[in-house]
Design an enzyme around this catalytic site. Structure first.
Site, PDB file in Angstrom:
ATOM      1  N   THR A 130      39.344   6.727  34.828  1.00 46.51           N
ATOM      2  CA  THR A 130      39.256   5.988  36.096  1.00 46.51           C
ATOM      3  C   THR A 130      38.407   7.044  37.012  1.00 46.51           C
ATOM      4  O   THR A 130      37.588   6.488  37.920  1.00 46.51           O
ATOM      5  CB  THR A 130      40.362   5.447  36.633  1.00 46.51           C
ATOM      6  N   LEU A 153      43.206   2.966  38.028  1.00 52.64           N
ATOM      7  CA  LEU A 153      44.486   3.664  38.878  1.00 52.64           C
ATOM      8  C   LEU A 153      43.973   5.029  38.732  1.00 52.64           C
ATOM      9  O   LEU A 153      43.364   5.592  37.801  1.00 52.64           O
ATOM     10  CB  LEU A 153      45.559   3.456  38.207  1.00 52.64           C
ATOM     11  N   ALA A 188      45.474   7.867  38.809  1.00 55.09           N
ATOM     12  CA  ALA A 188      46.128   8.811  37.957  1.00 55.09           C
ATOM     13  C   ALA A 188      45.397   8.991  36.597  1.00 55.09           C
ATOM     14  O   ALA A 188      45.490   9.804  35.663  1.00 55.09           O
ATOM     15  CB  ALA A 188      47.476   8.452  37.465  1.00 55.09           C
ATOM     16  N   SER A 189      44.560   7.953  36.428  1.00 56.10           N
ATOM     17  CA  SER A 189      43.832   7.842  34.950  1.00 56.10           C
ATOM     18  C   SER A 189      42.474   8.592  35.087  1.00 56.10           C
ATOM     19  O   SER A 189      41.687   8.405  36.052  1.00 56.10           O
ATOM     20  CB  SER A 189      43.426   6.486  34.743  1.00 56.10           C
ATOM     21  N   PRO A 190      42.472   9.734  34.311  1.00 58.95           N
ATOM     22  CA  PRO A 190      41.265  10.523  34.352  1.00 58.95           C
ATOM     23  C   PRO A 190      39.966   9.633  34.019  1.00 58.95           C
ATOM     24  O   PRO A 190      38.740  10.073  34.722  1.00 58.95           O
ATOM     25  CB  PRO A 190      41.435  11.553  33.159  1.00 58.95           C
TER      26      PRO A 190
END
Length: 221
Positions: free
Chosen positions: A15, A9, A11-13
């Protein structure tokens, strides 16, 4: 080339670090959204592929790989036309590895995750001032590391992707002072000039900051 899919996703750094790598390599891939807030990463099918139930996760045909650092190194090793992003020279590679371990253990785990997890997943509403102020140590070290234009030398590597994904998320807790940290500020501007930066990292970092601000946490002594 087989089927590539990235599970995660924005918002995940971690990722976003992988998204930066995929975009830099101009690889076609499917992006599969995994909602951590509704625990989609604990679904039976996901756990079979990734028992650690983390994001990001890369699928390459029938193989599944997780941890952003491992994914980025794998992608460059298998698909890149040159080794610029992850040098084969042992000393240069060791510097890149050191920077990524710094991101994993110090920036992400000791700084960002320590502040984010209690609020986002455990229902906390307050954060210790000391944990927030620890971010200054992160900024101090990164400023020292930036002896050249990029974190591991004079050209872009996956270490930059790893670190920028997390550094660009820390501002929700302690905003970077560009006067105190001019090298970091300049480095951030260089990365923002990448044609894929906003899509792969900028918008997701903004999502993360908006999400955390919505939790209305307070910092206490």
């Amino acid at each position: 080339m087989g089927k590539l899919a990235l599970y995660g996703l924005d918002a995940s750094p971690p990722t976003r670090a992988c998204l930066l790598t995929l975009k830099a390599l101009e690889l076609p891939f499917e992006y599969v959204f995994v909602n951590l807030l509704t625990k989609e990463n604990f679904a039976e099918d996901y756990l079979k592929k990734n028992p650690q139930h983390t994001v990001p996760m890369l699928q390459d045909d029938d193989a599944y790989l997780w941890d952003s650092h491992a994914i980025m190194a794998y992608l460059v090793g298998k698909y890149a036309e040159t080794d610029d992003l992850y040098p084969k020279d042992l000393l240069q590679r060791a510097v890149v590895d050191q920077r990524m371990h710094f991101e994993s253990g110090v920036i992400f785990e000791a700084a960002l995750r320590r502040l984010t997890r209690p609020v986002l997943f455990l229902g906390g509403t307050t954060l210790p001032q000391a944990n927030v102020e620890y971010i200054n140590e992160v900024y101090d070290l990164l400023e020292t590391f930036l002896e050249h234009d990029f974190v591991a030398g004079d050209h872009l590597t996956i270490a930059d992707f790893s670190i920028v994904s997390t550094i660009s998320s820390l501002g929700v807790y302690l905003e970077l002072d560009p006067v105190k940290y001019p090298k970091i500020a300049g480095w951030l501007e260089r990365l923002k000039e990448l044609p894929y930066y906003e899509e792969a990292n900028g918008s997701g970092a903004a999502q993360f900051m908006q999400l955390m601000k919505s939790k209305n946490f307070t910092v206490v002594p």
